[in-house]
Design an enzyme around this catalytic site. Sequence first.
Site, PDB file in Angstrom:
ATOM      1  N   HIS A  20      37.788  39.787  43.592  1.00 47.49           N
ATOM      2  CA  HIS A  20      36.657  40.722  44.357  1.00 47.49           C
ATOM      3  C   HIS A  20      35.417  40.079  44.305  1.00 47.49           C
ATOM      4  CE1 HIS A  20      39.685  43.927  45.808  1.00 47.49           C
ATOM      5  NE2 HIS A  20      40.451  43.019  45.308  1.00 47.49           N
ATOM      6  N   ASP A 113      32.938  47.465  48.008  1.00 46.27           N
ATOM      7  CA  ASP A 113      34.262  47.006  48.306  1.00 46.27           C
ATOM      8  C   ASP A 113      35.180  48.284  48.587  1.00 46.27           C
ATOM      9  OD1 ASP A 113      36.975  46.275  47.668  1.00 46.27           O
ATOM     10  OD2 ASP A 113      36.087  44.741  46.010  1.00 46.27           O
TER      11      ASP A 113
HETATM   12  C1  UDX Z   1      43.132  39.120  43.125  1.00 45.03           C
HETATM   13  C2  UDX Z   1      44.675  39.424  43.756  1.00 45.03           C
HETATM   14  O1  UDX Z   1      45.573  39.071  42.758  1.00 45.03           O
HETATM   15  C3  UDX Z   1      44.720  38.634  44.874  1.00 45.03           C
HETATM   16  O2  UDX Z   1      46.063  38.959  45.643  1.00 45.03           O
HETATM   17  C4  UDX Z   1      43.860  39.275  46.084  1.00 45.03           C
HETATM   18  O3  UDX Z   1      43.918  38.826  47.311  1.00 45.03           O
HETATM   19  C5  UDX Z   1      42.506  39.102  45.427  1.00 45.03           C
HETATM   20  O4  UDX Z   1      42.123  39.685  44.362  1.00 45.03           O
HETATM   21  P1  UDX Z   1      43.553  36.582  41.974  1.00 45.03           P
HETATM   22  O5  UDX Z   1      44.895  36.989  41.724  1.00 45.03           O
HETATM   23  O6  UDX Z   1      42.692  36.319  40.847  1.00 45.03           O
HETATM   24  O7  UDX Z   1      42.781  37.819  43.000  1.00 45.03           O
HETATM   25  O8  UDX Z   1      43.515  35.401  43.185  1.00 45.03           O
HETATM   26  P2  UDX Z   1      42.424  34.987  44.131  1.00 45.03           P
HETATM   27  O9  UDX Z   1      42.185  35.658  45.281  1.00 45.03           O
HETATM   28  O10 UDX Z   1      43.119  33.676  44.525  1.00 45.03           O
HETATM   29  O11 UDX Z   1      41.186  34.804  43.284  1.00 45.03           O
HETATM   30  C6  UDX Z   1      41.141  33.772  42.339  1.00 45.03           C
HETATM   31  C7  UDX Z   1      39.614  33.157  42.259  1.00 45.03           C
HETATM   32  O12 UDX Z   1      39.582  32.840  41.006  1.00 45.03           O
HETATM   33  C8  UDX Z   1      39.559  32.293  43.299  1.00 45.03           C
HETATM   34  O13 UDX Z   1      38.235  32.273  44.065  1.00 45.03           O
HETATM   35  C9  UDX Z   1      39.449  30.955  42.599  1.00 45.03           C
HETATM   36  O14 UDX Z   1      38.547  29.934  43.105  1.00 45.03           O
HETATM   37  C10 UDX Z   1      38.900  31.162  41.214  1.00 45.03           C
HETATM   38  N1  UDX Z   1      39.823  30.326  40.320  1.00 45.03           N
HETATM   39  C11 UDX Z   1      41.141  30.606  40.088  1.00 45.03           C
HETATM   40  C12 UDX Z   1      38.797  29.503  39.516  1.00 45.03           C
HETATM   41  O15 UDX Z   1      37.635  29.608  39.985  1.00 45.03           O
HETATM   42  N2  UDX Z   1      39.537  28.983  38.651  1.00 45.03           N
HETATM   43  C13 UDX Z   1      40.854  28.838  38.283  1.00 45.03           C
HETATM   44  O16 UDX Z   1      41.344  28.045  37.622  1.00 45.03           O
HETATM   45  C14 UDX Z   1      41.530  29.806  39.077  1.00 45.03           C
END
Ligand code: UDX
Length: 458
Positions: A20, A113
């Site tokens: 987020h 948010d």
């Molecule tokens: C959470 C929820 O799980 C997701 O379903 C929702 O839509 C947003 O909040 P998350 O699971 O962390 O997020 O996944 P995602 O939405 O893909 O966000 C991860 C973020 O971390 C992305 O911006 C990605 O670029 C970043 N990231 C991830 C990195 O910078 N490096 C990594 O190794 C992995």
Amino acid sequence: MESKVDKPHVIVLPYPIQGHINPMIQFSKRLASKGLKATLAITVFISNTMKPESSGSVQIDTISDGYDAGGLAASGGIQYYLPRLEAIGSKTLGELIIKHKKTSHPIDCIIYDAAMPWALDVAKQFGLQGAAFFTQMCAVNYIYYNVHHKLLNLPICSTPISIPGLPLLQPRDLPSFICSSEGSYIAYLGRVLNQFKNIDKADFILVNTFYKLENEAVDSMSKVYPLLTIGPTVPSVYLDKRVENDKAYGLDLIDFNSSTSSDWLSTKYPGSVIYVSFGSVTSLSSKQMEEIARGLNNSNFYFLWVVRASEEAKLPKGFKEESGEKGLIVNWSPQLDVLSNEAVGCFFSHCGWNSTTEALSLGVPMVAMPQWTDQTTVGKYIEDVWKVGVRVKIDDDSGIVNREEIESCIRQVMEGERGKEIKENAKKWRELALEAVGEGGTSDRNIDEFMSKLRRTT
Ligand code: UDX
């Protein structure tokens, strides 16, 4: 000449997790680049945890969630965390507004948010404008809207669901919180349904998507709320190499060496690597990790796999040695740099909304392996609506995705006719994402409209 204090001042308040914070800090940067003063308000815990990344054009301030030393993890569970976040968060957000009131540049609007609707009540208490920011895809928000307003026939978890503007959704396509009676899921469902409890008081509703990506869902939801689509929130420099701006994406909460992944990728030929990541929260079983490991090895493609330190012990014993030169496992990666590296031919993803919009914006085909929350619906769109990937099937007997299925999905994306089609579609979405945020695009115009309607409070 316009003096500095003539610019409206917005506070941007993300729910305190990586997925987020990233889109909301990016949106803040975009507003700042268009002349607003933007202050990102994060919790004390997040502020202490974030890695040295500077915020560039955006100033950072803090509120408290009542868990300054440990954040959500220290709360004992989401059901305990949310009420405290609301109570202490409201109080400290109010204090932040008062602090800025004493300066030459008080706050005019809170972009909160949508997961934290209490922030809108605080904004109104101080006579400020309030903008709800939906970090997830429009279709998912619209499903929650329908559940909140009891517009769906219950029970909704055993038959396909038809919602105007959305494809027919099978139970496996619905957001996971809807169909579970597990304690923490009930708290999460409360959080996502609460997004609508006071939204009629919001001056703006911003959604992190772009019009062409979800035109039918946006049109449907626009009949009940005036929406402004403002995404994708990927830094322009990644979308268009000619644009020179701040490359930093978010505030990384994990310390890592970004050159490890990039150096390794630079030795691989174009389109040869599977990038695997399950985001910042998802946790897999050891059995599932083993199936992924075997599926990757059997596919015989190169792979770069992000396994967070907390998950590392679940890797099969000796796997790193076994995969040798074929694979690199890192605890965290500079994801946008990785996805924009031409060596990457496929993103094996949990379908978090940020990861998905990043892949769409950078034209990277996907294998979709959704786990929970909104990811299941996103997985449906990846495969059937945008047609930019293949979604894995869970084995009925074991309840996990087995190695043969993983290998087969990777091959379907990387090779053959279906792979070709998917790559073409991915290219198309990349162009459309760029068009949306480029000058005069739908999202760009909506951001301008939002800014033009901000009013100074003093
Ligand atoms: C959470 C929820 O799980 C997701 O379903 C929702 O839509 C947003 O909040 P998350 O699971 O962390 O997020 O996944 P995602 O939405 O893909 O966000 C991860 C973020 O971390 C992305 O911006 C990605 O670029 C970043 N990231 C991830 C990195 O910078 N490096 C990594 O190794 C992995």
